[in-house]
Design a protein around this motif. Structure first.
Motif, PDB file in Angstrom:
ATOM      1  N   LEU A 115     -12.557  -3.865 -16.002  1.00  0.00           N
ATOM      2  CA  LEU A 115     -13.050  -5.234 -15.816  1.00  0.00           C
ATOM      3  C   LEU A 115     -14.563  -5.305 -15.958  1.00  0.00           C
ATOM      4  O   LEU A 115     -15.108  -6.238 -16.583  1.00  0.00           O
ATOM      5  CB  LEU A 115     -12.602  -5.775 -14.465  1.00  0.00           C
ATOM      6  N   VAL A 116     -15.278  -4.339 -15.421  1.00  0.00           N
ATOM      7  CA  VAL A 116     -16.738  -4.310 -15.553  1.00  0.00           C
ATOM      8  C   VAL A 116     -17.121  -4.103 -17.014  1.00  0.00           C
ATOM      9  O   VAL A 116     -18.048  -4.756 -17.520  1.00  0.00           O
ATOM     10  CB  VAL A 116     -17.344  -3.208 -14.646  1.00  0.00           C
ATOM     11  N   ALA A 117     -16.411  -3.220 -17.700  1.00  0.00           N
ATOM     12  CA  ALA A 117     -16.708  -2.978 -19.117  1.00  0.00           C
ATOM     13  C   ALA A 117     -16.480  -4.241 -19.947  1.00  0.00           C
ATOM     14  O   ALA A 117     -17.286  -4.566 -20.830  1.00  0.00           O
ATOM     15  CB  ALA A 117     -15.846  -1.829 -19.642  1.00  0.00           C
ATOM     16  N   ILE A 118     -15.402  -4.970 -19.686  1.00  0.00           N
ATOM     17  CA  ILE A 118     -15.135  -6.226 -20.405  1.00  0.00           C
ATOM     18  C   ILE A 118     -16.241  -7.234 -20.129  1.00  0.00           C
ATOM     19  O   ILE A 118     -16.731  -7.912 -21.040  1.00  0.00           O
ATOM     20  CB  ILE A 118     -13.751  -6.790 -20.024  1.00  0.00           C
ATOM     21  N   TYR A 119     -16.667  -7.334 -18.882  1.00  0.00           N
ATOM     22  CA  TYR A 119     -17.743  -8.268 -18.525  1.00  0.00           C
ATOM     23  C   TYR A 119     -19.031  -7.914 -19.264  1.00  0.00           C
ATOM     24  O   TYR A 119     -19.688  -8.781 -19.845  1.00  0.00           O
ATOM     25  CB  TYR A 119     -17.960  -8.245 -17.009  1.00  0.00           C
ATOM     26  N   LYS A 122     -18.739  -8.669 -22.976  1.00  0.00           N
ATOM     27  CA  LYS A 122     -18.743 -10.098 -23.311  1.00  0.00           C
ATOM     28  C   LYS A 122     -20.087 -10.762 -23.015  1.00  0.00           C
ATOM     29  O   LYS A 122     -20.583 -11.554 -23.808  1.00  0.00           O
ATOM     30  CB  LYS A 122     -17.631 -10.804 -22.546  1.00  0.00           C
ATOM     31  N   PHE A 123     -20.695 -10.457 -21.870  1.00  0.00           N
ATOM     32  CA  PHE A 123     -21.911 -11.165 -21.450  1.00  0.00           C
ATOM     33  C   PHE A 123     -23.167 -10.295 -21.488  1.00  0.00           C
ATOM     34  O   PHE A 123     -24.262 -10.790 -21.265  1.00  0.00           O
ATOM     35  CB  PHE A 123     -21.747 -11.696 -20.024  1.00  0.00           C
ATOM     36  N   GLY A 124     -23.031  -9.044 -21.732  1.00  0.00           N
ATOM     37  CA  GLY A 124     -24.186  -8.148 -21.637  1.00  0.00           C
ATOM     38  C   GLY A 124     -24.445  -7.855 -20.159  1.00  0.00           C
ATOM     39  O   GLY A 124     -23.682  -8.236 -19.277  1.00  0.00           O
ATOM     40  N   PHE A 125     -25.521  -7.173 -19.923  1.00  0.00           N
ATOM     41  CA  PHE A 125     -25.825  -6.821 -18.542  1.00  0.00           C
ATOM     42  C   PHE A 125     -26.619  -7.954 -17.899  1.00  0.00           C
ATOM     43  O   PHE A 125     -27.836  -7.893 -17.750  1.00  0.00           O
ATOM     44  CB  PHE A 125     -26.610  -5.500 -18.490  1.00  0.00           C
ATOM     45  N   VAL A 127     -26.484 -10.844 -14.635  1.00  0.00           N
ATOM     46  CA  VAL A 127     -25.835 -11.171 -13.376  1.00  0.00           C
ATOM     47  C   VAL A 127     -25.042 -12.462 -13.526  1.00  0.00           C
ATOM     48  O   VAL A 127     -25.443 -13.359 -14.283  1.00  0.00           O
ATOM     49  CB  VAL A 127     -26.859 -11.266 -12.226  1.00  0.00           C
ATOM     50  N   PRO A 128     -23.912 -12.604 -12.839  1.00  0.00           N
ATOM     51  CA  PRO A 128     -23.013 -13.754 -13.061  1.00  0.00           C
ATOM     52  C   PRO A 128     -23.663 -15.114 -12.853  1.00  0.00           C
ATOM     53  O   PRO A 128     -23.295 -16.075 -13.500  1.00  0.00           O
ATOM     54  CB  PRO A 128     -21.893 -13.532 -12.042  1.00  0.00           C
ATOM     55  N   TRP A 129     -24.622 -15.235 -11.973  1.00  0.00           N
ATOM     56  CA  TRP A 129     -25.190 -16.559 -11.699  1.00  0.00           C
ATOM     57  C   TRP A 129     -26.270 -16.948 -12.703  1.00  0.00           C
ATOM     58  O   TRP A 129     -26.855 -17.998 -12.596  1.00  0.00           O
ATOM     59  CB  TRP A 129     -25.739 -16.624 -10.283  1.00  0.00           C
ATOM     60  N   LYS A 130     -26.527 -16.127 -13.722  1.00  0.00           N
ATOM     61  CA  LYS A 130     -27.516 -16.476 -14.746  1.00  0.00           C
ATOM     62  C   LYS A 130     -26.882 -16.588 -16.132  1.00  0.00           C
ATOM     63  O   LYS A 130     -27.550 -16.443 -17.134  1.00  0.00           O
ATOM     64  CB  LYS A 130     -28.611 -15.415 -14.769  1.00  0.00           C
ATOM     65  N   ILE A 131     -25.574 -16.843 -16.200  1.00  0.00           N
ATOM     66  CA  ILE A 131     -24.897 -16.970 -17.487  1.00  0.00           C
ATOM     67  C   ILE A 131     -25.116 -18.382 -18.019  1.00  0.00           C
ATOM     68  O   ILE A 131     -24.869 -19.372 -17.341  1.00  0.00           O
ATOM     69  CB  ILE A 131     -23.380 -16.696 -17.339  1.00  0.00           C
ATOM     70  N   ASN A 132     -25.582 -18.482 -19.282  1.00  0.00           N
ATOM     71  CA  ASN A 132     -25.775 -19.785 -19.933  1.00  0.00           C
ATOM     72  C   ASN A 132     -24.690 -19.944 -20.992  1.00  0.00           C
ATOM     73  O   ASN A 132     -24.548 -19.150 -21.874  1.00  0.00           O
ATOM     74  CB  ASN A 132     -27.154 -19.867 -20.596  1.00  0.00           C
ATOM     75  N   GLU A 133     -23.954 -21.021 -20.880  1.00  0.00           N
ATOM     76  CA  GLU A 133     -22.888 -21.239 -21.875  1.00  0.00           C
ATOM     77  C   GLU A 133     -23.174 -22.460 -22.671  1.00  0.00           C
ATOM     78  O   GLU A 133     -23.719 -23.402 -22.319  1.00  0.00           O
ATOM     79  CB  GLU A 133     -21.543 -21.359 -21.170  1.00  0.00           C
TER      80      GLU A 133
END
Length: 133
Positions: A115-119, A122-125, A127-133
């Motif tokens: 799951l960490v590898a997929i994350y 998909k999003f690079g390294f 943090v989840p609260w800084k994802i821009n879509e």
């Protein structure tokens, strides 16, 4: 009051108050009330520590041990608890159970790693609260 030993050869059940306290009924009753109040305060503190920081279960069992110095029911509860903890410890040391626990832990860690590898893929390294879509 039962003062006989059980089949395990443990200490006899009953009050462990000094003889001069047991000799006087009013003094012994006062002693029991005092032991109950102190044990209740310790158990209550342990219950408060369950959701808060602190050794909640340890303090609760400490309060039970205080009660067990005077009350047969608390002595029986502590004996039952000790027996169950010993059985659980022996079961945990069983090779089959240990092997199963190691396998389940390994499978869980592999799932988390995937799951960490997929994350990260998909999003690079980020943090989840800084994802821009």
């Amino acid at each position: 009051m039962d003062t006989g030993s059980d089949e395990q050869g443990d200490v006899a059940l009953g009050s462990r108050a000094p003889k001069f306290i047991k000799a006087s009924r009013p003094l012994h009753l006062s002693w029991q009330v005092g032991v109950f109040v102190v044990g209740l305060a310790v158990v209550a503190a342990g219950v408060v520590m369950l959701p808060l920081p602190g050794p909640g279960w340890l303090v609760i069992f400490g309060g039970m041990a205080i009660w067990a110095t005077e009350f047969v029911w608390a002595q029986l509860v502590l004996r039952w608890t000790k027996r169950k903890v010993t059985e659980a410890a022996q079961k945990a040391l069983d090779p089959k159970v240990r092997r199963r626990n190691i396998i389940l832990t390994t499978v869980g860690l592999v799932i988390v790693a995937v799951l960490v590898a997929i994350y990260v893929w998909k999003f690079g390294f980020v943090v989840p609260w800084k994802i821009n879509e």
